[in-house]
Design a protein around this motif. Structure first.
Motif, PDB file in Angstrom:
ATOM      1  N   LEU A  11       0.834  -1.212   0.000  1.00 31.51           N
ATOM      2  CA  LEU A  11       0.000   0.000   0.000  1.00 31.51           C
ATOM      3  C   LEU A  11       0.864   1.256   0.000  1.00 31.51           C
ATOM      4  O   LEU A  11       0.510   2.260  -0.621  1.00 31.51           O
ATOM      5  N   GLN A  12       1.977   1.199   0.699  1.00 31.62           N
ATOM      6  CA  GLN A  12       2.908   2.337   0.705  1.00 31.62           C
ATOM      7  C   GLN A  12       3.351   2.656  -0.712  1.00 31.62           C
ATOM      8  O   GLN A  12       3.341   3.817  -1.146  1.00 31.62           O
ATOM      9  N   GLN A  13       3.719   1.633  -1.464  1.00 25.95           N
ATOM     10  CA  GLN A  13       4.182   1.833  -2.835  1.00 25.95           C
ATOM     11  C   GLN A  13       3.059   2.355  -3.727  1.00 25.95           C
ATOM     12  O   GLN A  13       3.291   3.230  -4.573  1.00 25.95           O
ATOM     13  N   ILE A  14       1.845   1.832  -3.543  1.00 27.30           N
ATOM     14  CA  ILE A  14       0.707   2.298  -4.339  1.00 27.30           C
ATOM     15  C   ILE A  14       0.425   3.768  -4.048  1.00 27.30           C
ATOM     16  O   ILE A  14       0.235   4.581  -4.961  1.00 27.30           O
ATOM     17  N   ILE A  59     -11.406   0.161   6.860  1.00 26.19           N
ATOM     18  CA  ILE A  59     -12.348   1.252   7.136  1.00 26.19           C
ATOM     19  C   ILE A  59     -12.883   1.235   8.570  1.00 26.19           C
ATOM     20  O   ILE A  59     -13.047   2.277   9.203  1.00 26.19           O
ATOM     21  N   LYS A  60     -13.115   0.063   9.135  1.00 28.37           N
ATOM     22  CA  LYS A  60     -13.679  -0.011  10.490  1.00 28.37           C
ATOM     23  C   LYS A  60     -12.642   0.279  11.562  1.00 28.37           C
ATOM     24  O   LYS A  60     -13.000   0.439  12.736  1.00 28.37           O
ATOM     25  N   TYR A  61     -11.396   0.328  11.187  1.00 28.49           N
ATOM     26  CA  TYR A  61     -10.324   0.558  12.148  1.00 28.49           C
ATOM     27  C   TYR A  61      -9.764   1.965  12.050  1.00 28.49           C
ATOM     28  O   TYR A  61      -8.795   2.299  12.730  1.00 28.49           O
ATOM     29  N   ARG A  62     -10.355   2.779  11.203  1.00 22.49           N
ATOM     30  CA  ARG A  62      -9.908   4.159  11.031  1.00 22.49           C
ATOM     31  C   ARG A  62     -10.917   5.117  11.655  1.00 22.49           C
ATOM     32  O   ARG A  62     -12.074   4.749  11.868  1.00 22.49           O
ATOM     33  N   PRO A  63     -10.502   6.352  11.929  1.00 24.00           N
ATOM     34  CA  PRO A  63     -11.466   7.333  12.439  1.00 24.00           C
ATOM     35  C   PRO A  63     -12.622   7.516  11.446  1.00 24.00           C
ATOM     36  O   PRO A  63     -12.434   7.382  10.237  1.00 24.00           O
ATOM     37  N   LYS A  64     -13.796   7.837  11.962  1.00 21.99           N
ATOM     38  CA  LYS A  64     -14.938   8.100  11.081  1.00 21.99           C
ATOM     39  C   LYS A  64     -14.543   9.200  10.095  1.00 21.99           C
ATOM     40  O   LYS A  64     -14.030  10.250  10.509  1.00 21.99           O
ATOM     41  N   LEU A 110      -5.184  17.947  -3.117  1.00 19.86           N
ATOM     42  CA  LEU A 110      -5.474  16.539  -3.365  1.00 19.86           C
ATOM     43  C   LEU A 110      -4.316  15.648  -2.913  1.00 19.86           C
ATOM     44  O   LEU A 110      -4.533  14.580  -2.328  1.00 19.86           O
ATOM     45  N   LYS A 111      -3.107  16.076  -3.177  1.00 22.13           N
ATOM     46  CA  LYS A 111      -1.947  15.299  -2.747  1.00 22.13           C
ATOM     47  C   LYS A 111      -1.905  15.198  -1.224  1.00 22.13           C
ATOM     48  O   LYS A 111      -1.668  14.114  -0.664  1.00 22.13           O
ATOM     49  N   SER A 112      -2.161  16.301  -0.546  1.00 22.17           N
ATOM     50  CA  SER A 112      -2.178  16.312   0.914  1.00 22.17           C
ATOM     51  C   SER A 112      -3.296  15.429   1.459  1.00 22.17           C
ATOM     52  O   SER A 112      -3.114  14.682   2.428  1.00 22.17           O
ATOM     53  N   HIS A 113      -4.446  15.496   0.820  1.00 20.71           N
ATOM     54  CA  HIS A 113      -5.612  14.698   1.225  1.00 20.71           C
ATOM     55  C   HIS A 113      -5.310  13.200   1.112  1.00 20.71           C
ATOM     56  O   HIS A 113      -5.576  12.420   2.034  1.00 20.71           O
ATOM     57  N   ARG A 114      -4.728  12.795   0.013  1.00 16.63           N
ATOM     58  CA  ARG A 114      -4.379  11.385  -0.176  1.00 16.63           C
ATOM     59  C   ARG A 114      -3.302  10.952   0.823  1.00 16.63           C
ATOM     60  O   ARG A 114      -3.315   9.819   1.318  1.00 16.63           O
ATOM     61  N   HIS A 115      -2.364  11.837   1.106  1.00 17.08           N
ATOM     62  CA  HIS A 115      -1.292  11.484   2.029  1.00 17.08           C
ATOM     63  C   HIS A 115      -1.849  11.246   3.433  1.00 17.08           C
ATOM     64  O   HIS A 115      -1.431  10.302   4.121  1.00 17.08           O
ATOM     65  N   ARG A 116      -2.768  12.076   3.861  1.00 14.51           N
ATOM     66  CA  ARG A 116      -3.362  11.884   5.190  1.00 14.51           C
ATOM     67  C   ARG A 116      -4.080  10.543   5.265  1.00 14.51           C
ATOM     68  O   ARG A 116      -3.939   9.787   6.248  1.00 14.51           O
ATOM     69  N   ALA A 117      -4.859  10.213   4.231  1.00 15.97           N
ATOM     70  CA  ALA A 117      -5.559   8.931   4.203  1.00 15.97           C
ATOM     71  C   ALA A 117      -4.563   7.769   4.206  1.00 15.97           C
ATOM     72  O   ALA A 117      -4.785   6.744   4.858  1.00 15.97           O
ATOM     73  N   HIS A 118      -3.480   7.950   3.492  1.00 17.83           N
ATOM     74  CA  HIS A 118      -2.408   6.954   3.415  1.00 17.83           C
ATOM     75  C   HIS A 118      -1.864   6.648   4.815  1.00 17.83           C
ATOM     76  O   HIS A 118      -1.744   5.478   5.213  1.00 17.83           O
ATOM     77  N   ILE A 119      -1.586   7.674   5.597  1.00 18.34           N
ATOM     78  CA  ILE A 119      -1.070   7.488   6.954  1.00 18.34           C
ATOM     79  C   ILE A 119      -2.103   6.781   7.822  1.00 18.34           C
ATOM     80  O   ILE A 119      -1.768   5.866   8.596  1.00 18.34           O
ATOM     81  N   GLU A 164      -1.610   3.053   9.647  1.00 17.38           N
ATOM     82  CA  GLU A 164      -1.771   2.932  11.102  1.00 17.38           C
ATOM     83  C   GLU A 164      -2.837   1.893  11.439  1.00 17.38           C
ATOM     84  O   GLU A 164      -2.679   1.113  12.390  1.00 17.38           O
ATOM     85  N   ALA A 165      -3.921   1.853  10.656  1.00 13.23           N
ATOM     86  CA  ALA A 165      -4.977   0.873  10.893  1.00 13.23           C
ATOM     87  C   ALA A 165      -4.482  -0.544  10.679  1.00 13.23           C
ATOM     88  O   ALA A 165      -4.840  -1.467  11.433  1.00 13.23           O
TER      89      ALA A 165
END
Length: 212
Positions: free
Chosen positions: A71-74, A159-164, A191-200, A204-205
């Protein structure tokens, strides 16, 4: 027939009906699909080549695990190209097309109000995919398509292990506002920042999901 078997098995893996690590038995798939084992075998070989399943000696096939490194690579690819798609879309989308993004955001809000995280994930995928469509670049579309399904599976799995995802909706709303303002560089950065936050969040999940 092999194509139908391929699409059917790929879909149930994508939507976690065959979860990561699950054994895939050729004969059972053939019975479920009402096919002979030959087209099913061909489909499984193709899915292995694409990384959806793995061949385990003396055990047969198992559904590929969802691995943080993969997932990191993707995400390293998607973060950059999603930003590029947003920059291009900001200069090419019509007002009516941007209205459709607004519709998707409103549907996401309804999904969260109903605590329907599966529907939210599908709508989130549609939001990002539509921005890629609005970029009007078939080569970009092809590259993103090659990554998006594996990414979708990882997002659905965690999805169930991440914040709402209320923050995602807030960010989508901001992205749309910047697109309406026709500021391509700001859209790309957002958009890049948004994807990066979701990535982190997803990585973590993965660390806290119980191993079965």
């Amino acid at each position: 027939m092999p194509q139908r078997a391929y699409l059917a098995v790929r879909d149930i893996i994508l939507h976690l009906q065959l979860p990561p690590g699950q054994t895939v038995l050729e004969r059972e798939i053939a019975v479920i699909l009402g096919m002979s084992r030959t087209p099913v075998r061909e489909a499984l070989v193709r899915l292995e080549m694409e990384g959806w399943i793995r061949l385990i000696p003396r055990r047969g096939f198992i559904v590929s695990p969802i691995v943080a490194e993969d997932l990191q690579q993707i995400y390293e690819i998607v973060e950059v190209l999603d930003g590029v798609a947003g920059r291009l879309a900001a200069g090419r989308a019509t007002s009516e097309q941007l209205d459709h993004l607004e519709f998707l955001i409103q549907e996401q809000k309804k999904a969260l109000e109903n605590d329907d995280l599966i529907a939210w994930t599908d709508l989130d995928d549609q939001f990002h995919s539509y921005i890629v469509d609005l970029a009007q670049n078939p080569r970009l579309r092809g590259i993103m398509d090659s990554q998006s399904d594996q990414l979708y599976r990882g997002r659905l799995y965690t999805i169930k292990y991440r914040p709402k995802p209320t923050r995602s909706i807030t960010e989508h709303t901001a992205i749309l506002a910047i697109m309406r303002a026709a500021d391509p560089e700001a859209v790309q950065m957002m958009l890049k920042s948004h994807r990066h936050r979701a990535h982190i969040e997803i990585l973590e999940a993965l660390r806290i999901i119980p191993v079965k």
